[in-house]
Design a protein around this motif. Structure first.
Motif, PDB file in Angstrom:
ATOM      1  N   THR A 186       0.864  -1.314  -0.154  1.00 51.58           N
ATOM      2  CA  THR A 186      -0.128   0.035  -0.146  1.00 51.58           C
ATOM      3  C   THR A 186       0.907   1.330  -0.166  1.00 51.58           C
ATOM      4  O   THR A 186       2.080   1.107   0.115  1.00 51.58           O
ATOM      5  N   PHE A 187       0.413   2.318  -0.102  1.00 53.90           N
ATOM      6  CA  PHE A 187       1.177   3.593  -0.184  1.00 53.90           C
ATOM      7  C   PHE A 187       0.369   4.548   0.945  1.00 53.90           C
ATOM      8  O   PHE A 187      -0.680   4.734   1.200  1.00 53.90           O
ATOM      9  N   VAL A 303      -2.488  -8.578   5.836  1.00 52.72           N
ATOM     10  CA  VAL A 303      -3.140  -7.511   5.517  1.00 52.72           C
ATOM     11  C   VAL A 303      -2.310  -6.822   4.559  1.00 52.72           C
ATOM     12  O   VAL A 303      -1.265  -6.437   5.042  1.00 52.72           O
ATOM     13  N   ALA A 304      -2.734  -6.017   3.418  1.00 50.78           N
ATOM     14  CA  ALA A 304      -1.930  -5.234   2.630  1.00 50.78           C
ATOM     15  C   ALA A 304      -1.823  -3.784   3.119  1.00 50.78           C
ATOM     16  O   ALA A 304      -2.650  -2.892   2.446  1.00 50.78           O
ATOM     17  N   ASP A 367       2.452   7.272  14.537  1.00 48.48           N
ATOM     18  CA  ASP A 367       3.883   6.635  14.833  1.00 48.48           C
ATOM     19  C   ASP A 367       4.946   7.238  13.709  1.00 48.48           C
ATOM     20  O   ASP A 367       6.230   7.014  14.195  1.00 48.48           O
ATOM     21  N   ALA A 368       4.532   7.366  12.600  1.00 49.26           N
ATOM     22  CA  ALA A 368       5.569   7.949  11.686  1.00 49.26           C
ATOM     23  C   ALA A 368       6.293   9.314  12.363  1.00 49.26           C
ATOM     24  O   ALA A 368       7.485   9.513  12.199  1.00 49.26           O
ATOM     25  N   PRO A 666      -1.672   2.983   5.571  1.00 54.13           N
ATOM     26  CA  PRO A 666      -0.557   2.123   5.927  1.00 54.13           C
ATOM     27  C   PRO A 666      -0.838   1.801   7.419  1.00 54.13           C
ATOM     28  O   PRO A 666      -1.324   2.806   8.406  1.00 54.13           O
ATOM     29  N   LYS A 667      -0.310   0.720   8.023  1.00 58.48           N
ATOM     30  CA  LYS A 667      -0.308   0.575   9.366  1.00 58.48           C
ATOM     31  C   LYS A 667       0.197   1.219  10.345  1.00 58.48           C
ATOM     32  O   LYS A 667       1.247   2.033  10.222  1.00 58.48           O
TER      33      LYS A 667
END
Length: 715
Positions: A186-187, A303-304, A367-368, A666-667
């Protein structure tokens, strides 16, 4: 929303944001209540639970990899399932590795297999649209960025599953004695800068003086094509990102949409004994099939929502010093070389002048942002007393800590660390301002002048930034650090190439120290620069990047190239610790292995080289890239793969519904809307809109009563 004491902040955004805000405030009452007049805008509210949970086309992904030497051949199967009673056209936007060369497409419907062919992009679009309109099954694979592709599928029957199979090829990454690969699933949604562009229809109407307003309303608008209906992202085209609508699908709603699952299996055959095989992002099973060959599978379907990473290290003493593979075809002979140039035995300490650039935009929320802050803090703690540094933080505006670089004293570092800990993610992602500010900072003579750019790379105007990085670099080196579970790795990899630096990825908070340490070992290590590779007759190697990028400690030189008929020996030259070095490779002694697909990797590298060549016009770039895509049967920004069934399947009496299959967020990411207003500004805007809607309610109610009474009198 920045709270650093040394940075003054205020809400300030582009004119387009403020105009949009004003328009929304004025339109909210109309949008909320204009349900009575024909031709108005409609928002339907329903309490029907079945409508909310209605079935929609679904997707699952299976990837199968075969690794031989330095090449990874990958087959990706995307299963599009239509559980509805409608005929459906579907579209899915998905990432691939930044150096992937997509060269094959098949559609599988039951036992029937339809092969795709390469065509110039606009021709392929016309082919797909004709097939969709004629009721034929068709699929179209397009490239939107070097790592972002889309699959379009036409005429999926009710309760039918169609498998779209694509194949791509990539070269493996090798550094510090370790091989690795990354498979993105994913992105992160991209920030789209610039003012909206007018549509061709609007532009034509504006420039046609002979057409009156009344006449213009009678002009019949052609029905949008199947592809146009599918390319309806949340963003509109701008001058800086003209394809914004094609690269901005909505993310999946975890409460309403089923998960996109992916499975993966790998046949790993390096021809070398392996010390370990591991993944930092997934649980895997590893089985030794034969000596030096391993089967790797996921322990369970995933999961993607994140990049899958795999790394492995050859046994000590088995690390390749030089490896070469050769491919023969009817026209050319191709080679793929990986060589480890001489490494420095001594370290001459050179003080550093590092400018840290930190992305604090809305896409970094969660988190990023914590990973990014810890990365900066770790980097600051690595500075020596004789180093200098500066810090730039940016979202929709870029702000610099100091006009001049600061000495890396303990007090300066601790003050900045305290400020960094208080940073919060918010606002847009105007990278142009940040890079310009970093390049405007004065270089220091006698220092290693470096820029460390920490971001998720979530932008849509990549080409604009490549030009800026290449033109303003000077004697600096640009190092990019990708943050999060699904960063825009292609942008950061290519930005690092343009900036003569390296790309590093931090995927979790626990990895910060382990990942950042090798980067800062590189920053302070001797640089192998001015590298050239020539044949024995003095002719330069036909390879990319050209000129060859600088190499850092434990970095190999990897090149795909055409081998001339009289080739015997390669000579590598360069400069290390201000001393010249020479390294020779005899083709007769290297025991080259045979491989397929090197021509595709060579063509892909040539396309990268052409794309980044600032001396070429856009017309020349398009012509050369198109020809390479057609000659080597690969998807590029100007060529696409299209597959069409010859037999119409959908009855012409049946209508077809477009459907975009949304990717996962994104996770561990919680991106805010990236706007120049910032999230606080948007919250205030929302409150104002609610207040105006409440005020407008009685006014709209009176208006509706008035309309009804007029109609009663007319009847």
């Amino acid at each position: 929303m920045l709270t650093l004491t040394f940075i003054r902040t205020r809400f300030q955004g582009p004119i387009s944001d403020w105009l949009l805000t004003a328009l929304l405030i004025l339109l909210v009452p109309t949008l909320a209540f204009a349900t009575e007049e024909e031709g108005g805008l409609y928002i339907q509210s329903t309490n029907n639970e079945s409508a909310m949970w209605s079935a929609a086309p679904q997707l699952s992904t299976d990837a199968s990899m075969v690794i031989s030497g330095l090449i990874n051949r990958v087959t990706v199967q995307q299963a599009f399932s239509n559980p509805t009673e409608d005929w459906v056209n579907a579209r899915y936007l998905f990432p691939l590795p930044q150096n992937a060369a997509v060269d094959r497409l098949r559609i599988r419907v039951g036992e029937r297999v339809i092969e795709g062919e390469i065509q110039e992009k606009q021709k392929a679009r016309q082919t797909f649209d004709r097939a969709a309109a004629d009721g034929k099954k068709a699929s179209l694979i397009e490239q939107h960025r070097s790592n972002l592709f889309s699959t379009q599928v036409a005429n999926i029957a009710p309760n039918e599953t169609i498998i779209v199979e694509i194949e791509y090829q990539e070269s493996l990454h090798y550094e510090d004695g370790e091989f690795s690969l990354r498979f993105p699933t994913t992105f992160t949604q991209r920030y789209i800068p610039g003012l909206p562009m007018s549509s061709p229809t609007e532009e034509t109407m504006r420039n046609t003086d002979e057409v009156s307003v009344d006449d213009a309303s009678e002009i019949a608008k052609p029905a949008p094509s199947a592809l146009a209906q599918l390319q309806n992202g949340w963003a509109v085209a701008t001058a800086r990102v003209p394809d914004a609508n094609e690269i901005t699908p909505e993310n999946r709603d975890p409460l309403l949409d089923d998960s996109i699952t992916f499975n993966l299996d790998i046949d790993l055959n390096m021809g070398l004994p392996v010390e370990f095989i591991e993944s930092a992002t997934g649980t895997i099973n590893v089985e030794e099939v034969t000596a030096n060959r391993y089967a790797v599978t996921l322990s369970e379907m995933a999961v993607a929502d994140r990049d899958f990473e795999l790394s492995w290290r050859p046994l000590a003493g088995s690390e390749p010093v030089a490896a070469m593979f050769v491919q023969h075809d009817d026209k050319e002979k191709y080679g793929l070389l990986m060589a480890m140039p001489p490494q420095s035995k001594t370290t001459n300490h050179i003080p550093q002048n590092i400018t840290f650039v930190l992305d604090t935009s809305g896409s970094m929320y969660g988190d990023a942002m914590e990973q990014a802050k810890e990365s900066v803090i770790y980097a600051l703690s690595r500075l020596d007393a004789d180093d200098y540094f500066n810090l730039i933080v940016f979202n929709d505006k870029a702000k610099r800590l100091s006009a001049d670089a600061l000495p890396a004293t303990s007090d300066n570092i601790q003050n900045v660390i305290r400020g960094v800990r208080r940073l919060q993610a918010d606002g847009g992602t105007e990278m142009v301002d940040a890079i310009t500010l970093a390049y405007d900072s004065a270089s220091l003579e006698g220092f290693l002048n470096q820029v460390v750019f920490i971001t998720d790379g979530a932008i849509g105007n990549e080409d604009e930034l490549y030009r800026l990085i290449d033109q303003g670099r000077g004697d600096r080196r640009l190092f990019t650090v990708g943050i999060g579970s699904a960063p825009n790795s292609a942008f950061m990899q290519r930005a690092a190439v343009s900036g003569k630096g390296t790309f590093t990825h931090v995927s979790s908070l626990s990895e910060v120290n382990a990942v950042m340490k090798p980067l800062f070992d590189k920053l302070s290590s001797p640089i192998m620069k001015d590298i050239n590779v020539k044949w024995q007759n003095g002719k330069l190697l036909d390879a990319w990047p050209s000129p060859i990028s600088d190499l850092y400690q434990s970095q190999p030189l990897t090149l795909a190239f055409v081998i001339p008929d009289d080739a015997e020996k390669l000579t590598l030259t360069g400069q290390l610790n201000d001393e010249k070095w020479t390294y020779e490779i005899s083709l007769a002694d290297i025991n080259a292995g045979k491989a397929n697909g090197i021509d595709v990797l060579w063509a892909r590298n040539q396309i990268e080289s052409i794309s980044l060549n600032q001396s070429l016009t856009d017309e020349v770039k398009k012509s050369r890239i198109t020809q390479l895509g057609l000659d080597h049967h690969i998807v590029t920004q100007h060529t696409s793969l299209v597959a069409v069934d010859k037999t119409p399947i959908r009855p012409m009496s049946e209508t077809v519904k477009p459907h975009q299959i949304a990717p996962h967020q994104p996770k561990n990411s919680q991106p805010l809307l990236q706007s120049g207003l910032g999230s606080t500004g948007l919250l205030l805007l929302g409150l104002c809109m609610i207040l105006l809607s409440v005020i407008a309610w009685p006014m709209m109610g009176n208006r509706k009563l008035h309309i009804f009474s007029e109609e009663g009198r007319a009847s």
